[in-house]
Design a protein around this motif. Structure first.
Motif, PDB file in Angstrom:
ATOM      1  N   PRO A 192       7.253 -30.191  -5.890  1.00 19.93           N
ATOM      2  CA  PRO A 192       7.145 -31.364  -6.781  1.00 19.93           C
ATOM      3  C   PRO A 192       8.388 -32.251  -6.665  1.00 19.93           C
ATOM      4  O   PRO A 192       9.367 -31.843  -6.022  1.00 19.93           O
ATOM      5  CB  PRO A 192       7.077 -30.712  -8.175  1.00 19.93           C
ATOM      6  CG  PRO A 192       7.900 -29.458  -8.036  1.00 19.93           C
ATOM      7  CD  PRO A 192       7.733 -28.988  -6.611  1.00 19.93           C
ATOM      8  N   GLU A 194      10.717 -32.669  -8.586  1.00 18.58           N
ATOM      9  CA  GLU A 194      11.916 -31.959  -9.070  1.00 18.58           C
ATOM     10  C   GLU A 194      12.534 -31.104  -7.975  1.00 18.58           C
ATOM     11  O   GLU A 194      13.674 -30.652  -8.103  1.00 18.58           O
ATOM     12  CB  GLU A 194      11.577 -31.052 -10.251  1.00 18.58           C
ATOM     13  CG  GLU A 194      11.167 -31.787 -11.517  1.00 18.58           C
ATOM     14  CD  GLU A 194       9.715 -32.249 -11.499  1.00 18.58           C
ATOM     15  OE1 GLU A 194       8.986 -31.938 -10.516  1.00 18.58           O
ATOM     16  OE2 GLU A 194       9.298 -32.940 -12.437  1.00 18.58           O
ATOM     17  N   ASN A 196      11.448 -28.079  -7.002  1.00 20.51           N
ATOM     18  CA  ASN A 196      11.219 -26.626  -7.149  1.00 20.51           C
ATOM     19  C   ASN A 196      10.421 -26.110  -5.955  1.00 20.51           C
ATOM     20  O   ASN A 196       9.489 -26.758  -5.507  1.00 20.51           O
ATOM     21  CB  ASN A 196      10.399 -26.340  -8.409  1.00 20.51           C
ATOM     22  CG  ASN A 196      11.097 -26.793  -9.676  1.00 20.51           C
ATOM     23  OD1 ASN A 196      11.929 -27.692  -9.636  1.00 20.51           O
ATOM     24  ND2 ASN A 196      10.767 -26.175 -10.782  1.00 20.51           N
TER      25      ASN A 196
END
Ligand SMILES: *[C@@H]1O[C@H](CO)[C@@H](O)[C@H](O)[C@H]1NC(C)=O
Length: 473
Positions: A192, A194, A196
């Protein structure tokens, strides 16, 4: 002065013994944690240093009388492969397989790792031979290796390249490292924004053709990028490779991501874009593939992941000037007009405008500025490498000035592969994907009279920053 008496000698001896005893006791208490002082670090993941069950270290893959475990190629494009259970023995790389047709051609994975010169003849001399890499069956492997191999655990980034293209911020970060991560992250196509990921952090980097001091670049960015994004990685160089050769025993890598520049050059994507990192884009992957690396570097530089360029914040235009370099610069007059035009936009619209010499900023400042920048512009050059830290949004843009008729894909491909728009400029005209020229280096490309039309650049900035964007940021 009188010679020391026996009593004095005995006293000095006793004193020395005492010092020795107490300093030893201090060393011992430092090594063995006492039960009365539990470790003070709190996150639970750091508390696994002391196990309870005694064990033999799992250092060997032992097959005894059974078949040698076969190598598995998980993913492969020319120059970039992910391989489980790759063996090395006396300096030769071994793929163990009873189904050699399932293994990619060795020349698409590996080469002699020598310096790269252009031309077909040079290309042929780089092709690997039996003394470099071999595909062997399990029976031959057993005859050669014996009953087991020592394990190199975890994920290893393995670089079979000559030093030629390593000591350079762009070639390291936006090419070698970029290609590695794009290849490896093909195993997690769901990363994603982000960053991760389910991918374990790589443990090692092996450079079998490089001396230890030859991977850092003159601006010290290479080590910053590596240590902030993958702090766990340890490195081995040519000496270490030689140590392993001289031991005369086989080693097996749990998992290797193998990079070979010469092999990558055989790919269509390289021939089209002249970039080895363009080749692994043929593998599956997330559009956010780079965020797992980028976000760590950004945090190292003191920025939050949500900082920076967005579709709603005040736009930031950053012009990276090369005028002080004396090579590949804008016409001085056009540079001055451009600066004036950018300040006009700033005053008319309230946008932030920075005109910077990258080499005058600290490493962390360079990264922070890139993170905050919505439109980055400059003449083709290493300063634009910072674009890899920009936050990709629908209006994030890179504008690159070339001598008219000249073009190289370096920053164009890099920007596009991150979802960042790129525009090339030839004087007053601009171009963008998919209407790209082929690479070309006309006379004037490296010179100091590159023209650019400030008004045209200003119009493009205005268009990019006032697009109506039907997206949530
Ligand atoms: C990413 O990981 C962090 C820390 O483990 C977690 O707080 C966050 O919710 C995760 N985000 C996504 C999108 O999975």
């Amino acid at each position: 002065m009188n010679p020391p008496t026996r009593r004095e000698c005995a006293l000095v001896l006793a004193l020395l013994l005492g010092i020795l005893y107490f300093s030893n006791a201090r060393i011992r208490t430092n090594l063995v944690p006492t039960p009365s002082s539990p470790p003070s670090h709190h996150p639970s993941q750091l508390n696994t240093l002391q196990g309870t069950t005694p064990q033999l270290y799992n250092t060997r893959l032992t097959w005894g009388n059974n078949q040698v475990p076969q190598t598995k190629v998980l993913a492969s494009v020319p120059g970039w492969s992910i391989i489980d259970r790759l063996y090395i023995f006396k300096g030769v790389v071994y793929v163990v397989s009873d189904d050699p047709d399932s293994v990619p051609d060795v020349e698409n994975m590996y080469s002699k790792g020598v310096e790269i010169f252009p031309g077909k003849e040079a290309e042929d001399t780089r092709l690997p031979g039996d003394e470099d890499i071999r595909i062997i069956g399990t029976a031959e492997a057993k005859a050669l290796f014996g009953t087991g191999a020592s394990i190199v655990d975890g994920v290893t980034f393995f670089v079979n390249d000559h030093p030629q293209f390593i000591r350079h911020y762009y070639h390291w970060s936006a090419e070698l490292y970029f290609g590695f991560w794009r290849t490896y992250s093909s195993l997690d196509p769901a990363i994603p924004p982000e960053g991760n990921t389910t991918l374990p952090q790589p443990r090692h980097m092996f450079f079998n053709r490089l001396d230890a001091f030859r991977w850092r670049d003159p601006t010290n960015m290479n080590q910053l990028v590596l240590r902030s994004s993958l702090p766990e990685v340890t490195m081995e160089f040519r000496d270490d490779w030689d140590d392993r050769i001289k031991m005369g025993v086989p080693f097996v890598f749990d998992r290797v991501v193998l990079a070979d520049r010469s092999a990558a050059m055989r790919a269509y994507n390289f021939q089209r874009y002249q970039r080895t990192a363009s080749v692994p884009f043929a593998l599956p992957g997330s559009v956010n593939w780079w965020m797992a690396i980028r976000n760590n570097v950004v945090q190292f530089a003191g920025m939050d992941l949500n900082d920076g360029s967005s579709t709603t914040a005040t736009p930031v235009i950053t012009y990276i000037s090369r005028q002080a370099w004396g090579r590949r610069t804008l016409l001085q007059e056009d540079h001055e007009k451009l600066v004036k035009e950018l300040y006009r936009l700033r005053d008319a619209h309230g946008w932030e405008v920075n005109v910077v010499l990258m080499e005058k900023l600290s490493r962390a400042e360079q990264i922070r500025l890139a993170v905050r920048t919505t439109i980055m512009m400059g003449v083709h050059g290493n300063g634009l490498t910072s674009l890899i830290w920009m936050r990709p949004t629908p209006r994030t843009t890179v504008i690159e000035f070339f001598y008219p008729g000249g073009f190289a894909h370096d920053y164009e491909y890099t920007a596009r592969s991150l979802g960042i728009a790129h525009y090339g400029f030839w004087g007053d005209s601009s171009f963008t994907s998919p209407n790209m020229p082929l690479n070309a280096y006309p006379e004037g490309f490296q010179g100091n009279s590159i023209p650019v039309d400030a008004a045209a650049v200003g119009r493009l900035c205005y268009d990019r920053l006032t697009l109506s964007l039907e997206v949530d940021d």
